[in-house]
Design a protein around this motif. Sequence first.
Motif, PDB file in Angstrom:
ATOM      1  N   GLY A 193       0.768  -1.234   0.000  1.00 43.50           N
ATOM      2  CA  GLY A 193       0.000   0.000   0.000  1.00 43.50           C
ATOM      3  C   GLY A 193       0.803   1.289   0.000  1.00 43.50           C
ATOM      4  N   ILE A 194       2.005   1.265  -0.576  1.00 44.41           N
ATOM      5  CA  ILE A 194       2.786   2.500  -0.706  1.00 44.41           C
ATOM      6  C   ILE A 194       3.257   2.634  -2.148  1.00 44.41           C
ATOM      7  CG2 ILE A 194       3.550   2.517   1.698  1.00 44.41           C
ATOM      8  CD1 ILE A 194       6.314   1.605   0.756  1.00 44.41           C
ATOM      9  N   THR A 195       3.569   3.854  -2.544  1.00 46.76           N
ATOM     10  CA  THR A 195       4.080   4.062  -3.896  1.00 46.76           C
ATOM     11  C   THR A 195       5.580   3.775  -3.918  1.00 46.76           C
ATOM     12  OG1 THR A 195       4.640   6.390  -3.553  1.00 46.76           O
ATOM     13  CG2 THR A 195       2.384   5.894  -4.312  1.00 46.76           C
ATOM     14  N   LYS A 196       6.089   3.510  -5.095  1.00 45.70           N
ATOM     15  CA  LYS A 196       7.521   3.266  -5.251  1.00 45.70           C
ATOM     16  C   LYS A 196       8.311   4.506  -4.828  1.00 45.70           C
ATOM     17  CE  LYS A 196      10.840   1.733  -8.741  1.00 45.70           C
ATOM     18  NZ  LYS A 196      10.992   1.342 -10.152  1.00 45.70           N
ATOM     19  N   GLY A 197       7.822   5.687  -5.191  1.00 46.99           N
ATOM     20  CA  GLY A 197       8.479   6.931  -4.804  1.00 46.99           C
ATOM     21  C   GLY A 197       8.521   7.096  -3.295  1.00 46.99           C
ATOM     22  N   ASN A 198       7.422   6.714  -2.620  1.00 40.71           N
ATOM     23  CA  ASN A 198       7.370   6.809  -1.169  1.00 40.71           C
ATOM     24  C   ASN A 198       8.359   5.832  -0.529  1.00 40.71           C
ATOM     25  OD1 ASN A 198       5.955   6.146   1.652  1.00 40.71           O
ATOM     26  ND2 ASN A 198       5.385   8.209   0.961  1.00 40.71           N
ATOM     27  N   TYR A 199       8.473   4.635  -1.109  1.00 43.06           N
ATOM     28  CA  TYR A 199       9.447   3.652  -0.594  1.00 43.06           C
ATOM     29  C   TYR A 199      10.858   4.238  -0.641  1.00 43.06           C
ATOM     30  CZ  TYR A 199      12.723  -0.198  -0.483  1.00 43.06           C
ATOM     31  OH  TYR A 199      13.790  -1.000  -0.176  1.00 43.06           O
ATOM     32  N   TYR A 200      11.230   4.818  -1.787  1.00 45.44           N
ATOM     33  CA  TYR A 200      12.579   5.363  -1.921  1.00 45.44           C
ATOM     34  C   TYR A 200      12.786   6.592  -1.035  1.00 45.44           C
ATOM     35  CZ  TYR A 200      13.869   2.019  -5.441  1.00 45.44           C
ATOM     36  OH  TYR A 200      14.184   0.850  -6.081  1.00 45.44           O
ATOM     37  N   TYR A 201      11.729   7.368  -0.804  1.00 44.90           N
ATOM     38  CA  TYR A 201      11.820   8.493   0.130  1.00 44.90           C
ATOM     39  C   TYR A 201      12.130   7.963   1.532  1.00 44.90           C
ATOM     40  CZ  TYR A 201      10.311  12.149   3.335  1.00 44.90           C
ATOM     41  OH  TYR A 201      10.265  13.051   4.366  1.00 44.90           O
ATOM     42  N   ARG A 202      11.392   6.928   1.952  1.00 43.97           N
ATOM     43  CA  ARG A 202      11.608   6.343   3.275  1.00 43.97           C
ATOM     44  C   ARG A 202      12.996   5.729   3.383  1.00 43.97           C
ATOM     45  NH1 ARG A 202       5.666   3.562   4.434  1.00 43.97           N
ATOM     46  NH2 ARG A 202       4.529   5.527   4.279  1.00 43.97           N
ATOM     47  N   LEU A 203      13.430   5.065   2.323  1.00 41.46           N
ATOM     48  CA  LEU A 203      14.767   4.476   2.316  1.00 41.46           C
ATOM     49  C   LEU A 203      15.824   5.560   2.510  1.00 41.46           C
ATOM     50  CD1 LEU A 203      16.659   2.029   1.858  1.00 41.46           C
ATOM     51  CD2 LEU A 203      16.455   2.478  -0.596  1.00 41.46           C
ATOM     52  N   ARG A 204      15.683   6.668   1.802  1.00 40.82           N
ATOM     53  CA  ARG A 204      16.643   7.773   1.925  1.00 40.82           C
ATOM     54  C   ARG A 204      16.632   8.350   3.337  1.00 40.82           C
ATOM     55  NH1 ARG A 204      16.117  13.171   1.477  1.00 40.82           N
ATOM     56  NH2 ARG A 204      14.042  13.025   0.580  1.00 40.82           N
ATOM     57  N   ARG A 205      15.448   8.543   3.897  1.00 37.85           N
ATOM     58  CA  ARG A 205      15.350   9.110   5.245  1.00 37.85           C
ATOM     59  C   ARG A 205      15.970   8.183   6.293  1.00 37.85           C
ATOM     60  NH1 ARG A 205      11.601  12.822   6.860  1.00 37.85           N
ATOM     61  NH2 ARG A 205      12.811  12.616   8.765  1.00 37.85           N
ATOM     62  N   VAL A 206      15.737   6.886   6.166  1.00 40.69           N
ATOM     63  CA  VAL A 206      16.321   5.930   7.114  1.00 40.69           C
ATOM     64  C   VAL A 206      17.843   5.933   6.985  1.00 40.69           C
ATOM     65  CG1 VAL A 206      16.518   3.465   7.679  1.00 40.69           C
ATOM     66  CG2 VAL A 206      14.268   4.495   7.331  1.00 40.69           C
ATOM     67  N   ARG A 207      18.349   5.970   5.763  1.00 38.67           N
ATOM     68  CA  ARG A 207      19.802   6.018   5.561  1.00 38.67           C
ATOM     69  C   ARG A 207      20.390   7.294   6.145  1.00 38.67           C
ATOM     70  NH1 ARG A 207      20.115   3.792  -0.656  1.00 38.67           N
ATOM     71  NH2 ARG A 207      19.999   1.592  -0.138  1.00 38.67           N
ATOM     72  N   GLU A 208      19.707   8.422   5.947  1.00 41.91           N
ATOM     73  CA  GLU A 208      20.184   9.684   6.512  1.00 41.91           C
ATOM     74  C   GLU A 208      20.243   9.603   8.035  1.00 41.91           C
ATOM     75  OE1 GLU A 208      17.437  12.584   5.025  1.00 41.91           O
ATOM     76  OE2 GLU A 208      18.460  12.734   3.076  1.00 41.91           O
ATOM     77  N   TYR A 266      20.585   6.945   9.831  1.00 37.77           N
ATOM     78  CA  TYR A 266      21.697   6.062  10.182  1.00 37.77           C
ATOM     79  C   TYR A 266      23.015   6.831  10.103  1.00 37.77           C
ATOM     80  CZ  TYR A 266      25.140   2.396  10.057  1.00 37.77           C
ATOM     81  OH  TYR A 266      26.238   1.626  10.323  1.00 37.77           O
ATOM     82  N   LEU A 267      23.212   7.546   9.017  1.00 39.17           N
ATOM     83  CA  LEU A 267      24.461   8.283   8.835  1.00 39.17           C
ATOM     84  C   LEU A 267      24.621   9.405   9.852  1.00 39.17           C
ATOM     85  CD1 LEU A 267      24.613   8.446   4.946  1.00 39.17           C
ATOM     86  CD2 LEU A 267      26.023   7.052   6.473  1.00 39.17           C
ATOM     87  N   ASN A 268      23.544   9.929  10.356  1.00 40.77           N
ATOM     88  CA  ASN A 268      23.612  10.981  11.361  1.00 40.77           C
ATOM     89  C   ASN A 268      23.766  10.439  12.773  1.00 40.77           C
ATOM     90  OD1 ASN A 268      23.444  13.104   9.537  1.00 40.77           O
ATOM     91  ND2 ASN A 268      21.218  13.006   9.489  1.00 40.77           N
ATOM     92  N   GLY A 269      23.905   9.139  12.918  1.00 43.61           N
ATOM     93  CA  GLY A 269      24.162   8.544  14.222  1.00 43.61           C
ATOM     94  C   GLY A 269      22.927   8.140  14.992  1.00 43.61           C
ATOM     95  N   LEU A 270      21.748   8.364  14.430  1.00 44.01           N
ATOM     96  CA  LEU A 270      20.530   8.002  15.128  1.00 44.01           C
ATOM     97  C   LEU A 270      20.477   6.505  15.392  1.00 44.01           C
ATOM     98  CD1 LEU A 270      17.792   8.968  16.204  1.00 44.01           C
ATOM     99  CD2 LEU A 270      16.854   8.555  13.937  1.00 44.01           C
TER     100      LEU A 270
END
Length: 123
Positions: free
Chosen positions: A40-55, A57-61
């Motif tokens: 129930g999500i769009t492909k664009g939304n998946y990649y947005y979430r992937l980018r946010r999670v990676r960010e 992670y990289l910021n130490g969260l």
Amino acid sequence: MNSKTTIAEHYRLQQWAAQIKDCQNRPEGMRITEWCIQNGITKGNYYYRLRRVREAYLNGLSKENGLQDIVPVDAQFLCQTRTAPDALFQGLDISLAGCSIHVAETTSMKLLSAVLEVIRNAE
């Protein structure tokens, strides 16, 4: 928790990280688009979430909140052996943002592509 991250944002990032892990463990041959439709999500939304999670992670969260500290790697990439243990292996060394990558003749194109994709999206 990062002072700039609210509890709601932290919770949302944890949910998204679980979704991304689920997508990455989808059945072999299933495309991301198919997985997104089923969830129930769009492909664009998946990649947005992937980018946010990676960010995050990289910021130490991830270290502060116990999220995964290890990037999963297929076992097939860890089992490569060298034919001559003392031979000089030539290749390409790439250094970017504090990371070093050595690419040898025997480096799988699939692995190289995956690593470069992670680096590209980790901006």
